[in-house]
Write a protein that holds these residues in place. Structure first.
Motif, short mmCIF file in Angstrom:
data_model
loop_
_atom_site.label_atom_id
_atom_site.label_comp_id
_atom_site.label_asym_id
_atom_site.label_seq_id
_atom_site.Cartn_x
_atom_site.Cartn_y
_atom_site.Cartn_z
N CYS A 191 0.85 -1.21 0.00
CA CYS A 191 0.00 0.00 0.00
C CYS A 191 0.87 1.25 0.00
O CYS A 191 0.59 2.22 -0.71
N ALA A 192 1.96 1.22 0.79
CA ALA A 192 2.85 2.39 0.85
C ALA A 192 3.54 2.61 -0.50
O ALA A 192 3.70 3.75 -0.94
N LEU A 232 1.07 4.22 -2.86
CA LEU A 232 0.90 5.65 -2.56
C LEU A 232 2.08 6.47 -3.06
O LEU A 232 1.93 7.64 -3.40
N ALA A 233 3.25 5.84 -3.10
CA ALA A 233 4.46 6.57 -3.51
C ALA A 233 4.65 6.55 -5.04
O ALA A 233 5.68 6.99 -5.54
N GLY A 234 3.67 5.99 -5.74
CA GLY A 234 3.75 6.00 -7.22
C GLY A 234 4.60 4.87 -7.77
O GLY A 234 5.02 4.91 -8.92
N ILE A 235 4.86 3.87 -6.95
CA ILE A 235 5.61 2.69 -7.42
C ILE A 235 4.58 1.62 -7.75
O ILE A 235 3.79 1.24 -6.88
N LEU A 248 11.90 1.77 4.35
CA LEU A 248 11.86 0.87 3.18
C LEU A 248 11.48 1.57 1.87
O LEU A 248 12.16 1.41 0.86
N VAL A 249 10.39 2.35 1.90
CA VAL A 249 9.90 2.95 0.65
C VAL A 249 10.98 3.84 0.03
O VAL A 249 11.27 3.74 -1.16
N LYS A 260 12.87 3.17 -3.44
CA LYS A 260 12.81 4.22 -4.48
C LYS A 260 14.21 4.54 -4.99
O LYS A 260 14.43 4.64 -6.20
N ALA A 261 15.16 4.66 -4.05
CA ALA A 261 16.54 4.98 -4.43
C ALA A 261 17.09 3.88 -5.34
O ALA A 261 17.76 4.15 -6.34
#
Ligand code: AMP
Length: 418
Positions: free
Chosen positions: A344-345, A348-351, A408-409, A413-414
């Motif tokens: 879910c996270a 939300l972060a566009g991944i 984690l998110v 992302k990185a």
């Protein structure tokens, strides 16, 4: 199994991306030209369409989906959008502050025609209407927008056809000479044309029956009967198109199937769709606002056949298989619960993310990740939880890195942007 209604269709994932691209392109263009979106209902009182479209048109005579509701009111699934937009313009007095208003709407229309390629019983249109402007410059702007849209979508084999339908001052003269001509070819016309000739001879020009088309080759041109003002407006239209470098063909036989049109009328045709060669049609309908009980204000507009435009638009550059960024594979209940929160996270972060919510082996979860063509798989089990980190596997290179669960998110992302 219950099947689709004949002439209706589903637009499936894989196809819908092209529809979205066309819609985005059209909306951006229309908004740049000052058009505002209006959303109107799919159903109206039948009377709205019979009064605006005209009793002796194909649409009203044989194509509308009309039925009484439980109280006996006659309702119709909209066969086109203009009548509803005009109703809305009048009902909400949208002309009160400024009669000049520009609207667009996109959505399904319903006509019970014989289905074939390019012709459906539920089809879609992109409509644009300009109210309150009687200059032919408004018509030129609409045709320019159509030409620009087709060019932005790389639709090449299209041609704008234009004509003038005159006005209540000059049309009666033309109708008279048309009627005289029609009586000389009466025997060669179909029964519909013969019936319509007395009530609405202009509609005969529109007939698609090949024998009628042939019989009408020598038909007089309405352009020879225009009154000075209609003639002047037609010149303004042609000059504007020339200055905008929009090629056009003057087509003396081009009339619209709907009674409320006057002066400029146009159609965009293509050679690529066989018999259904019109991709868009439109024109001026100066009399309609008044006919439907509003003030005497002019209007002009167009309708693009969305389904036909989709068939013409090359789908190169349309991303209809966006690759999944991450597939989350979790082993054991505790990991799965956490993996669910992380998914879910990520979302939300566009991944773009998927996970297997069942209790499956790592092997079968990896198979699913491959099926999704995921770029990465994030693997988490009891051992990883104990160590406070998870494994991120690049599915193309098969490289694996260990990523701390803390933050984690951001950590993932990185990695994704590396
Ligand atoms: P009209 O409202 O009849 O002027 O139609 C405007 C445009 O809608 C046409 O140029 C076609 O591209 C499209 N269109 C009309 N009827 C159908 C249909 N039954 N199926 C698909 N497209 C249609």
């Amino acid at each position: 199994m219950i099947q689709l209604i004949r002439g209706f269709k589903d637009i499936l994932p894989g196809e819908v991306e092209l529809w979205q691209k066309i819609e985005k392109t059209a909306v951006a263009l229309l908004e740049d030209f000052g058009f505002k979106e209006i959303r109107i209902p799919i159903m109206e009182r039948t009377e709205l369409f019979t009064r605006s479209i005209g009793e002796d048109t194909d649409i009203v005579e044989k194509e509308m989906y009309t039925f009484p509701d439980r109280k006996g009111d006659l309702l119709t699934l909209r066969p086109e959008a203009t009548a509803s937009i005009v109703r809305s313009y009048i009902q909400h007095k949208l002309y009160a502050k400024d009669p000049v208003r520009k609207f667009y709407t996109i959505g399904p229309m319903f006509r019970r025609e014989r289905p074939q390629k390019g012709r459906y019983r539920q089809f879609h249109q992109i409509n644009a209407e300009i109210f309150g402007v009687d200059s032919a410059l408004a018509d030129a702007q609409l045709i320019f927008i159509l030409a620009t849209l087709f060019s932005r979508l790389s639709v090449t084999d299209v041609e704008s056809h234009i004509n003038s339908l005159g006005c209540p001052v000059c049309r009666p003269n033309f109708k008279k000479s048309l009627n005289e001509f029609l009586s000389t070819v009466k025997d060669r016309l179909c029964s519909d044309c013969n019936r319509r000739q007395t009530r609405n001879p202009l509609r005969v020009l529109d007939c698609k029956v090949p024998a009628c088309k042939e019989a009408l080759e020598e038909v007089p041109s309405i352009l020879d009967s225009l009154c000075p003002e209609c003639h002047r407006q037609f010149e303004i239209l042609k000059n504007a198109l020339e200055r905008l470098n929009v090629p056009y063909v003057v087509d003396k036989r081009l009339v619209r199937g709907l009674d409320y049109y006057s002066r400029a009328t146009f159609e965009v045709k293509t050679g690529l769709l066989g018999a259904q060669d019109a991709v868009a049609g439109g024109g001026r309908y100066d009399g309609l606002v008044k006919t439907l009980g509003g003030p005497d204000l002019p209007a002009t507009g167009f309708a693009i056949g969305f389904d036909r435009l989709v068939e013409l638009t090359p789908d190169s550059g349309v991303d209809n298989a966006r690759q999944l960024d991450i597939f989350v594979a979790a082993l054991g209940e505790k990991s799965r619960a956490l993996a669910f929160e992380w998914s879910c996270a990520f979302g939300l972060a566009g991944i773009q993310v998927e996970m297997d919510m069942g209790d499956r082996s790592l092997k079968s979860q990896m198979k699913r990740a491959n099926k999704f063509a995921a770029k990465h798989t994030l693997i988490v089990g009891e051992k990883e939880l104990e160590q406070g980190s998870v494994i991120l596997r690049n599915m193309a290179t098969k490289d694996q890195v260990s990523i701390p669960i803390e933050g984690l998110v951001e950590n993932v992302k990185a990695q994704l942007t590396m």
